[in-house]
Design an enzyme around this catalytic site. Sequence first.
Site, PDB file in Angstrom:
ATOM      1  N   ASP A   1      18.595  -8.481 -57.358  1.00 24.21           N
ATOM      2  CA  ASP A   1      19.770  -8.858 -56.560  1.00 24.21           C
ATOM      3  C   ASP A   1      19.354 -10.049 -55.706  1.00 24.21           C
ATOM      4  O   ASP A   1      18.188 -10.459 -55.699  1.00 24.21           O
ATOM      5  CB  ASP A   1      20.220  -7.679 -55.679  1.00 24.21           C
ATOM      6  N   SER A   2      20.312 -10.574 -54.934  1.00 24.88           N
ATOM      7  CA  SER A   2      19.998 -11.695 -54.053  1.00 24.88           C
ATOM      8  C   SER A   2      19.261 -11.228 -52.796  1.00 24.88           C
ATOM      9  O   SER A   2      18.749 -12.056 -52.045  1.00 24.88           O
ATOM     10  CB  SER A   2      21.294 -12.391 -53.634  1.00 24.88           C
TER      11      SER A   2
ATOM     12  N   GLY B   1      27.205 -15.167 -53.803  1.00 28.89           N
ATOM     13  CA  GLY B   1      28.673 -15.218 -53.806  1.00 28.89           C
ATOM     14  C   GLY B   1      29.247 -16.582 -53.500  1.00 28.89           C
ATOM     15  O   GLY B   1      30.440 -16.824 -53.693  1.00 28.89           O
TER      16      GLY B   1
ATOM     17  N   CYS C   1      23.587  -6.530 -59.179  1.00 29.72           N
ATOM     18  CA  CYS C   1      24.251  -7.623 -58.482  1.00 29.72           C
ATOM     19  C   CYS C   1      25.563  -7.904 -59.226  1.00 29.72           C
ATOM     20  O   CYS C   1      25.545  -8.268 -60.407  1.00 29.72           O
ATOM     21  CB  CYS C   1      23.346  -8.846 -58.533  1.00 29.72           C
ATOM     22  N   ASN C   2      26.664  -7.673 -58.534  1.00 32.05           N
ATOM     23  CA  ASN C   2      27.981  -7.857 -59.158  1.00 32.05           C
ATOM     24  C   ASN C   2      28.242  -9.313 -59.501  1.00 32.05           C
ATOM     25  O   ASN C   2      28.779  -9.637 -60.555  1.00 32.05           O
ATOM     26  CB  ASN C   2      29.078  -7.361 -58.213  1.00 32.05           C
ATOM     27  N   THR C   3      27.854 -10.215 -58.593  1.00 34.73           N
ATOM     28  CA  THR C   3      28.177 -11.632 -58.776  1.00 34.73           C
ATOM     29  C   THR C   3      27.542 -12.172 -60.058  1.00 34.73           C
ATOM     30  O   THR C   3      28.183 -12.890 -60.826  1.00 34.73           O
ATOM     31  CB  THR C   3      27.706 -12.433 -57.548  1.00 34.73           C
TER      32      THR C   3
ATOM     33  N   CYS D   1      30.278  -5.244 -54.419  1.00 37.46           N
ATOM     34  CA  CYS D   1      29.090  -6.047 -54.098  1.00 37.46           C
ATOM     35  C   CYS D   1      28.065  -5.027 -53.631  1.00 37.46           C
ATOM     36  O   CYS D   1      28.380  -4.162 -52.804  1.00 37.46           O
ATOM     37  CB  CYS D   1      29.389  -7.047 -52.981  1.00 37.46           C
ATOM     38  N   THR D   2      26.857  -5.107 -54.179  1.00 34.31           N
ATOM     39  CA  THR D   2      25.882  -4.048 -53.902  1.00 34.31           C
ATOM     40  C   THR D   2      25.425  -4.005 -52.441  1.00 34.31           C
ATOM     41  O   THR D   2      24.830  -3.031 -52.012  1.00 34.31           O
ATOM     42  CB  THR D   2      24.656  -4.171 -54.836  1.00 34.31           C
ATOM     43  N   HIS D   3      25.733  -5.060 -51.687  1.00 31.99           N
ATOM     44  CA  HIS D   3      25.422  -5.018 -50.258  1.00 31.99           C
ATOM     45  C   HIS D   3      26.372  -4.088 -49.490  1.00 31.99           C
ATOM     46  O   HIS D   3      26.010  -3.542 -48.456  1.00 31.99           O
ATOM     47  CB  HIS D   3      25.537  -6.419 -49.631  1.00 31.99           C
TER      48      HIS D   3
HETATM   49  N1  DGL Z   1      24.792  -8.146 -53.782  1.00 30.75           N
HETATM   50  C1  DGL Z   1      25.301  -9.119 -54.682  1.00 30.75           C
HETATM   51  C2  DGL Z   1      26.526  -8.658 -55.408  1.00 30.75           C
HETATM   52  O1  DGL Z   1      26.597  -7.479 -55.756  1.00 30.75           O
HETATM   53  C3  DGL Z   1      25.299 -10.563 -54.204  1.00 30.75           C
HETATM   54  C4  DGL Z   1      25.706 -10.839 -52.809  1.00 30.75           C
HETATM   55  C5  DGL Z   1      25.497 -12.298 -52.440  1.00 30.75           C
HETATM   56  O2  DGL Z   1      24.335 -12.739 -52.454  1.00 30.75           O
HETATM   57  O3  DGL Z   1      26.494 -12.986 -52.179  1.00 30.75           O
HETATM   58  O4  DGL Z   1      27.401  -9.420 -55.737  1.00 30.75           O
END
Ligand code: DGL
Length: 266
Positions: A13-14, A46, A76-78, A188-190
């Site tokens: 992930d990021s 993102g 990471c969804n993005t 978003c995994t965050h």
């Molecule tokens: N956590 C990531 C996601 O699921 C990326 C968030 C980001 O870096 O913008 O999309």
Amino acid sequence: MDIIKDRPIGVFDSGIGGLTVLEKLYEACPHEHYIYYADTKNLPYGEKTKDELIDIVRKIFDFYQQQDVKAVVMACNTSSALVYEELMDDYDFLIYPIIQITAECVAEMNLKRIGVLATNATVESHAYLKSLVEHDRMLLVKESACPLWVSMVEHKKEDYEDEDEDAIMLEYLEPILDFRPDKIILGCTHYPHLMNKIKRFARKSLFINPADCFSEYIKKDLENSGLRKTYGVLRTDFYVSSNPQAFKKNASVFIKMKDLPQLLEL
Ligand code: DGL
């Protein structure tokens, strides 16, 4: 003899967002060797373009190839939204993209109205909408971006120094709640890291943390492919593309980390 089952699993992930997936993988597949890569130098994903993300993720996949992994979990969804389809045929390991797999699970839940909260890039790609209606074309889907939530989780206060945290929560939650969804996907995994703040404004049971069904899917798929390890001790090697100290500090709220992650700029 090399046993493919014994090879590691890459999870990336990021930043610390992917830890919401890693902790569920620990429960579902507790004997694996994980290699977690947090690309904090390039955070937030993102706000990146598709071409930028393809370059970034290709380097991460190349690194995992060198590590001889059996699978890569796109926590990471993005990157699942913008990059998965571009790279899916270029590597020999299994690739698990969070959006496409979550959409399959959610479509089986017999819901009618689904809200999706995600990054700007994920929302603009409509990857959730497309994947969900592929499974059930009667679904009504509203996608909405929450750009500052990633900064809140990563404690990047400079991104929202003049704004009140409650106001930021409400600004993104109100429009999606007005849509009256049966469920809201935290896309978003965050975002699951913000559940304590979110639940002050909406009931917790309204939200889907994709990590739950994603980790279960991965467990079953590894099993079916004869690649799930059922012996040995859980191990994770952490790598980060900038500032290992900050990552360890932010991550240790959610996960036990003995050592500093290794610094690795790809
Ligand atoms: N956590 C990531 C996601 O699921 C990326 C968030 C980001 O870096 O913008 O999309």
